[in-house]
Design an enzyme around this catalytic site. Structure first.
Site, PDB file in Angstrom:
ATOM      1  CB  SER A   1      -3.044  -0.921  -1.933  1.00  0.00           C
ATOM      2  OG  SER A   1      -3.994  -0.035  -1.377  1.00  0.00           O
TER       3      SER A   1
ATOM      4  CG  HIS B   1      -1.690   1.405   1.539  1.00  0.00           C
ATOM      5  ND1 HIS B   1      -2.921   1.423   0.370  1.00  0.00           N
ATOM      6  CD2 HIS B   1      -1.673   2.292   1.935  1.00  0.00           C
ATOM      7  CE1 HIS B   1      -3.518   2.722   0.627  1.00  0.00           C
ATOM      8  NE2 HIS B   1      -2.722   2.964   1.763  1.00  0.00           N
ATOM      9  CB  SER B   2       0.921   4.301   0.208  1.00  0.00           C
ATOM     10  OG  SER B   2       1.393   5.612  -0.051  1.00  0.00           O
ATOM     11  CG  MET B   3       7.536   3.769   0.418  1.00  0.00           C
ATOM     12  SD  MET B   3       8.332   4.268   2.020  1.00  0.00           S
ATOM     13  CE  MET B   3       8.023   2.877   3.105  1.00  0.00           C
TER      14      MET B   3
END
Length: 250
Positions: free
Chosen positions: A119, A91-93
């Protein structure tokens, strides 16, 4: 698996056919972010969440400052899957780290994950997005607050904020320095997940991940913002189970 780098929330699956899902947290995040998801997926999918250096029980370690280097360190601990099917979720990073980890494993000839779940992140490019390039602590804190989620609420506590800042600084420094280097697309099916109201992922961003795989890319949009997963964890669990079910028992 390496107990320093990976956390298992719940009993390990006793089935050799159960897919193992390796989860990569967001900037400033820790392995415990995936505890609710792990509980919903057990025992069909065994979750192992990555614990980056510099947070929680690894807080005395120096946080990593380079995305590709950190992905290599994680890949080193995943390079022997022991014949068990596995998938990566970031997720994200964490989406960048999952993607770069998959690229590193391929370069070593390690069997590919059955699926890559990406994500809350647009596809990588040679130039980092403006949301990754933040000049100081104030900008970082403002950015985290604007994204919402449990991390933003924790920053209202001065003591928790001081504990979180070193990891946040290192993670955003790594994001600002990251530059995608062209290479062959992966031979891994990709599922992209995003919140409909995510302030840092545009409506067009998720589909661009299709350029990074030869094996198909689907996009799933959920109600919510950048941390849609906090409210949609049961719905996300259903997507994960459906996507990896064909791999179980191969």
């Amino acid at each position: 698996m390496d107990n320093l780098w990976f956390r298992c929330f719940g009993p390990p699956s006793e089935s050799d056919d159960a897919v193992r899902l390796v989860c990569f947290p967001h900037a400033g995040g820790s392995a415990s972010a995936y505890a609710p998801l792990a509980r919903l997926l057990a025992p069909r999918i065994e979750v192992r969440a990555v614990q980056y250096p510099g947070r929680q029980d690894r807080r005395r370690e120096t946080p990593a400052g380079d995305i590709t280097e950190l992905a290599g360190r994680i890949a080193e601990r995943l390079r022997d899957p022991q014949g068990r099917p596995y998938a990566l979720f970031g997720h994200s990073m964490g989406a960048l780290l999952a993607y770069e980890t998959a690229r590193t494993l391929r370069s070593w000839g390690v069997p590919a994950p059955v699926r890559l779940f990406l994500s809350g992140r647009g596809a990588p490019s040679p130039v980092p997005p403006r949301s990754d390039v933040l000049p100081d602590d104030a900008a970082i804190l403002n950015a985290v607050r604007s994204l919402g989620g449990t991390a933003a609420a924790a920053l209202d506590d001065p003591e928790l904020m001081e504990m979180a800042l070193p990891a946040l600084r290192a993670d955003y420094r790594a994001l600002a320095a990251y530059s995608w280097h062209p290479g062959d697309p992966l031979d891994v099916p990709v599922t992209v997940l995003t919140g409909r109201d995510d302030p840092v992922v545009t409506a067009a961003d998720p589909a661009r991940w299709a350029e990074h795989t030869r094996s198909g890319c689907e996009v799933r949009v959920f109600p919510g913002n950048h941390f849609y997963l906090d409210q949609q964890v049961a719905e996300v669990a259903e997507v994960l189970i459906g996507a990896v079910r064909p791999a179980a028992g191969r």
